[in-house]
Scaffold this active site. Structure first.
Site, PDB file in Angstrom:
ATOM      1  N   CYS A  89       8.542  -1.251  50.835  1.00  0.00           N
ATOM      2  CA  CYS A  89       9.290  -0.476  51.350  1.00  0.00           C
ATOM      3  C   CYS A  89       9.088   0.093  52.497  1.00  0.00           C
ATOM      4  CB  CYS A  89      10.054   0.483  50.337  1.00  0.00           C
ATOM      5  SG  CYS A  89      11.259   1.704  50.874  1.00  0.00           S
ATOM      6  N   CYS A 127       8.764   7.944  51.656  1.00  0.00           N
ATOM      7  CA  CYS A 127       8.934   8.894  50.716  1.00  0.00           C
ATOM      8  C   CYS A 127       7.554   9.387  50.275  1.00  0.00           C
ATOM      9  CB  CYS A 127       9.851   8.347  49.521  1.00  0.00           C
ATOM     10  SG  CYS A 127      11.332   7.694  49.993  1.00  0.00           S
ATOM     11  N   CYS A 134       6.318   8.006  46.789  1.00  0.00           N
ATOM     12  CA  CYS A 134       6.640   6.721  46.210  1.00  0.00           C
ATOM     13  C   CYS A 134       5.358   5.760  46.411  1.00  0.00           C
ATOM     14  CB  CYS A 134       7.951   6.234  46.642  1.00  0.00           C
ATOM     15  SG  CYS A 134       8.219   4.579  46.117  1.00  0.00           S
ATOM     16  N   CYS A 156      20.067  -1.815  34.420  1.00  0.00           N
ATOM     17  CA  CYS A 156      20.303  -1.336  35.838  1.00  0.00           C
ATOM     18  C   CYS A 156      18.926  -2.065  36.724  1.00  0.00           C
ATOM     19  CB  CYS A 156      19.844   0.104  35.801  1.00  0.00           C
ATOM     20  SG  CYS A 156      20.294   1.089  37.367  1.00  0.00           S
ATOM     21  N   CYS A 190      23.964  -1.202  36.369  1.00  0.00           N
ATOM     22  CA  CYS A 190      23.499  -0.120  37.527  1.00  0.00           C
ATOM     23  C   CYS A 190      22.911  -0.886  38.403  1.00  0.00           C
ATOM     24  CB  CYS A 190      23.078   0.852  36.533  1.00  0.00           C
ATOM     25  SG  CYS A 190      22.321   2.142  37.792  1.00  0.00           S
ATOM     26  N   CYS A 242      25.256   7.959  39.887  1.00  0.00           N
ATOM     27  CA  CYS A 242      23.953   8.650  39.390  1.00  0.00           C
ATOM     28  C   CYS A 242      23.156   9.104  40.314  1.00  0.00           C
ATOM     29  CB  CYS A 242      23.334   7.337  38.377  1.00  0.00           C
ATOM     30  SG  CYS A 242      21.686   8.075  37.916  1.00  0.00           S
ATOM     31  N   ARG A 302      20.086  13.589  32.686  1.00  0.00           N
ATOM     32  CA  ARG A 302      18.984  12.453  32.184  1.00  0.00           C
ATOM     33  C   ARG A 302      17.463  13.010  32.395  1.00  0.00           C
ATOM     34  NH1 ARG A 302      21.673   7.813  31.534  1.00  0.00           N
ATOM     35  NH2 ARG A 302      23.527   7.666  33.048  1.00  0.00           N
TER      36      ARG A 302
END
Length: 361
Positions: free
Chosen positions: A70, A74, A77, A114, A147, A207, A279
């Site tokens: 990616c 972040c 991550c 998901c 999802c 979400c 969650r």
């Protein structure tokens, strides 16, 4: 990663009252509000912890369909190409292996599947996006909720996902607007809000939650809840993640978020977002059974479990839920999700939860 949503079968706690009153609604809570102020949320957050917990008073599988590589930065991550981490980049999976994983997840009790890809966005990936649309259509045809988490979306991409049968889209805000630039610089806070709005406008359930332990303050945790609480429509799901520091990322040296901070955040979210599924997500495996139960008492009513759901049932989680009188629920039992998905639910079902299978990073 998997998620389990539940309500009580018996009356094991002071806040979860019966199998017919779902844990998504705080007992005795006022009608859902969208005009909360920061000071009001601060007052809730600062209450004595046991008083706050008292007021606050599904199985799902995750599989990576595209790992690593990616372009985002972040700080937490391992999938960012900017950091040297154990995660290795892999291409988008073909449809067949994903559908086989979905079948196994359903056989093991999952009712939502998901799919997540480590992308900044799906722009310029027409073939990959077309493959994901096929995955969504096929998994939905199995009778499961579907999802995805694919990075930023345009309104047109959201529309196509909706037409393919997508139930929900995951896109976390991560933290407060003020602290966000300390964590991520390659995507703005408004970019995230724009993707959430695109999903909403397409009729997809949202979400969206955050991560604790990024180096934020109590004010930032309050700011995260404030941002979500002021949305015209609250997310159907609010994941609370506890940072798991990963070697090679800028936050590898961060300390574990204190358990009482996790509980306080969950309880505050439950009071302010009374109809939202809260969650207990990343980092749950670092908590003892007793610590997890405190989170459930504080208002969490969904958990994420491991990728082993693709092969065998999560016996530990099932035993724990049975021990504490918690029961998984079925697909489309949360009325808001069912309404957006065009599924009819019985009138005696309140705004509850669904058991879920997740495929993602």
């Amino acid at each position: 990663m998997s998620q389990v949503l539940f309500h009580t079968v018996a009356r094991p706690s002071i806040i979860l009252r019966s199998s017919r009153l779902l844990a998504t609604v705080a007992p005795g809570s006022a009608p859902t509000r969208h005009d909360w102020t920061r000071d009001e949320i601060q007052q809730i957050y600062d209450r004595p912890l046991l008083d706050l917990v008292y007021q606050a008073s599904t199985l799902c599988t995750l599989m990576n369909i595209k790992t690593g590589g990616c372009s985002e930065d972040c700080s937490y991550c391992s999938q960012s190409s900017r950091y040297s981490t154990p995660t290795k980049a892999s291409p988008l999976l073909e449809v067949g292996p994903v559908l086989e994983a979905a079948r196994k997840a359903k056989a093991n009790g999952s009712t939502r599947f998901c799919m997540g890809a480590a992308w900044r966005d799906v722009g310029g990936r027409k073939r990959g996006f077309a493959r994901i649309l096929e995955m969504v259509r096929e998994v939905r045809a199995m009778g499961m909720e579907v999802c995805t988490t694919l990075g930023m979306l345009t309104p047109e991409q959201a529309r196509q996902l909706k037409e393919a049968g997508l139930t929900a889209y995951n896109h976390n805000l991560d933290t407060s607007r003020e602290f966000y630039p300390q964590v991520i610089t390659t995507r703005s806070y408004d970019d995230r809000l724009g993707t959430i709005q695109a999903a909403r406008d397409a009729g997809i359930s949202v979400c969206s939650g955050g991560i604790l332990g990024l180096g934020e303050s109590d004010r930032d945790r309050i700011g995260l809840i404030y941002e979500v609480a002021r949305m015209p429509e609250h997310p159907e799901s609010f994941p609370v993640n506890a940072l798991v520091p990963i070697p090679g990322t800028p936050l590898e040296g961060n300390e574990r978020v204190p358990h009482d901070t996790l509980v306080r955040t969950i309880a505050t979210a439950r009071v302010v977002l009374p109809e939202t599924i809260i969650r207990l997500a990343a980092g749950r495996n670092t908590l003892s059974e007793a610590e997890q139960m405190m989170c459930f008492m504080a208002g969490a009513n969904a958990v994420f479990t491991g990728e082993q759901m693709l092969t065998t049932p999560c016996e530990y989680d099932k035993a724990m839920m049975d021990k504490w009188g918690l029961r998984g629920m079925e697909s489309f039992e949360q009325k808001g999700v069912a309404r957006k998905a065009g599924v009819t639910v019985p009138d005696d079902v309140v705004s509850g939860d669904a058991r879920c299978g997740v495929v993602g990073p």
